[in-house]
Scaffold this motif. Structure first.
Motif, PDB file in Angstrom:
ATOM      1  N   ALA A 148       1.557   6.733  -6.864  1.00  0.00           N
ATOM      2  CA  ALA A 148       0.520   7.722  -7.184  1.00  0.00           C
ATOM      3  C   ALA A 148       1.075   9.131  -7.021  1.00  0.00           C
ATOM      4  O   ALA A 148       0.865   9.992  -7.884  1.00  0.00           O
ATOM      5  CB  ALA A 148      -0.704   7.518  -6.296  1.00  0.00           C
ATOM      6  N   GLY A 149       1.780   9.369  -5.944  1.00  0.00           N
ATOM      7  CA  GLY A 149       2.367  10.699  -5.715  1.00  0.00           C
ATOM      8  C   GLY A 149       3.410  11.061  -6.757  1.00  0.00           C
ATOM      9  O   GLY A 149       3.421  12.178  -7.283  1.00  0.00           O
TER      10      GLY A 149
ATOM     11  N   TYR B  37      -7.974  13.068  -2.707  1.00  0.00           N
ATOM     12  CA  TYR B  37      -7.958  11.703  -2.170  1.00  0.00           C
ATOM     13  C   TYR B  37      -8.849  11.567  -0.940  1.00  0.00           C
ATOM     14  O   TYR B  37      -9.555  10.567  -0.796  1.00  0.00           O
ATOM     15  CB  TYR B  37      -6.528  11.253  -1.854  1.00  0.00           C
ATOM     16  CG  TYR B  37      -5.768  10.821  -3.088  1.00  0.00           C
ATOM     17  CD1 TYR B  37      -6.119   9.673  -3.780  1.00  0.00           C
ATOM     18  CD2 TYR B  37      -4.707  11.571  -3.561  1.00  0.00           C
ATOM     19  CE1 TYR B  37      -5.438   9.276  -4.909  1.00  0.00           C
ATOM     20  CE2 TYR B  37      -4.008  11.177  -4.700  1.00  0.00           C
ATOM     21  CZ  TYR B  37      -4.381  10.023  -5.375  1.00  0.00           C
ATOM     22  OH  TYR B  37      -3.706   9.641  -6.494  1.00  0.00           O
TER      23      TYR B  37
ATOM     24  N   PRO C 212      -4.616   3.899  -6.050  1.00  0.00           N
ATOM     25  CA  PRO C 212      -5.048   3.731  -4.649  1.00  0.00           C
ATOM     26  C   PRO C 212      -6.523   3.352  -4.502  1.00  0.00           C
ATOM     27  O   PRO C 212      -6.888   2.627  -3.574  1.00  0.00           O
ATOM     28  CB  PRO C 212      -4.771   5.108  -4.027  1.00  0.00           C
ATOM     29  CG  PRO C 212      -3.647   5.650  -4.836  1.00  0.00           C
ATOM     30  CD  PRO C 212      -3.911   5.168  -6.246  1.00  0.00           C
TER      31      PRO C 212
ATOM     32  N   ALA D  66       0.879   4.206  -2.858  1.00  0.00           N
ATOM     33  CA  ALA D  66       0.765   5.636  -2.534  1.00  0.00           C
ATOM     34  C   ALA D  66       1.954   6.412  -3.090  1.00  0.00           C
ATOM     35  O   ALA D  66       1.788   7.505  -3.640  1.00  0.00           O
ATOM     36  CB  ALA D  66       0.664   5.822  -1.019  1.00  0.00           C
TER      37      ALA D  66
ATOM     38  N   TYR E 182       0.820  -1.204   0.000  1.00  0.00           N
ATOM     39  CA  TYR E 182       0.000   0.000   0.000  1.00  0.00           C
ATOM     40  C   TYR E 182       0.861   1.264   0.000  1.00  0.00           C
ATOM     41  O   TYR E 182       0.501   2.263  -0.609  1.00  0.00           O
ATOM     42  CB  TYR E 182      -0.967   0.001   1.189  1.00  0.00           C
ATOM     43  CG  TYR E 182      -2.004  -1.087   1.079  1.00  0.00           C
ATOM     44  CD1 TYR E 182      -2.969  -1.041   0.089  1.00  0.00           C
ATOM     45  CD2 TYR E 182      -2.005  -2.169   1.951  1.00  0.00           C
ATOM     46  CE1 TYR E 182      -3.914  -2.031  -0.031  1.00  0.00           C
ATOM     47  CE2 TYR E 182      -2.946  -3.173   1.839  1.00  0.00           C
ATOM     48  CZ  TYR E 182      -3.906  -3.105   0.848  1.00  0.00           C
ATOM     49  OH  TYR E 182      -4.838  -4.084   0.725  1.00  0.00           O
ATOM     50  N   VAL E 183       1.990   1.169   0.711  1.00  0.00           N
ATOM     51  CA  VAL E 183       2.909   2.308   0.724  1.00  0.00           C
ATOM     52  C   VAL E 183       3.450   2.540  -0.683  1.00  0.00           C
ATOM     53  O   VAL E 183       3.524   3.681  -1.161  1.00  0.00           O
ATOM     54  CB  VAL E 183       4.056   2.081   1.744  1.00  0.00           C
ATOM     55  CG1 VAL E 183       5.129   3.134   1.604  1.00  0.00           C
ATOM     56  CG2 VAL E 183       3.496   2.052   3.154  1.00  0.00           C
TER      57      VAL E 183
END
Length: 178
Positions: A8-9, A91, A34, A5, A1-2
């Protein structure tokens, strides 16, 4: 999940400095990743669903209030042009909407209609931009101020429901032929 993220960033940051779009909309896909991860996490764990009751209704109200506040504060969002406004509000608003829907689903009866809408969403997602263009072309004939309608809540709901309806009607044909 990290990692999702972080990707995505990075994709959001890279999209603002790259002079061209990446092939196949990779940057948009990574920005949206995400949401898929969150949906997958919820799908794998039935235990996250709350029980229907007053506390769940309050959770729905909280999430919807938070979502609409984020929408109002953030303004117009356009994923196609990677115009997210404030990414944190984008988000937070999106996750709040997912949370509201996740809590709201416990109040809904299990109907075949909902299963068909979920199946149709698989077709609506890749076709919605094309369908929105067709709806806009039809709207030019029917409405005096199409742009105002498109920016209204009714316009947003109409376009979305129209795309879902067309997708529900097309899905059996697409499954047979493709």
């Amino acid at each position: 999940y990290v990692m999702i993220a972080v990707l995505a960033g990075l994709s959001y940051l890279l999209s603002s400095v790259l002079p061209v779009r990446l092939p196949w909309g990779v940057e948009i896909a990574l920005i949206a990743m995400p949401f898929y991860a969150l949906g997958q996490a919820f799908a794998l764990r039935d235990v996250w669903l709350p029980r229907a009751g007053l506390s769940t209704a309050l959770q729905v109200l909280f999430f919807l209030t938070l979502q609409f506040a984020c929408i109002a504060l953030n303004g117009r969002v356009d994923m196609n042009f990677i115009s997210l406004g404030n990414p944190l509000l984008f988000y937070l608003g999106a996750v709040s909407g997912i949370g509201a829907l996740g809590c709201l689903v416990v109040f809904l009866p299990q109907l075949k209609l909902f299963a068909r809408l979920a199946d149709a969403a698989v077709l609506a997602f890749p076709l919605h931009r094309t369908l929105f263009s067709v709806f806009s072309a039809l709207g030019l004939w029917l409405m005096h101020d199409l742009q105002a309608f498109k920016l209204s809540v009714w316009g947003s709901v109409s376009y979305t429901m129209g795309a879902l309806l067309v997708s529900v009607l097309l899905l059996p044909w697409v499954r047979r032929c493709c």
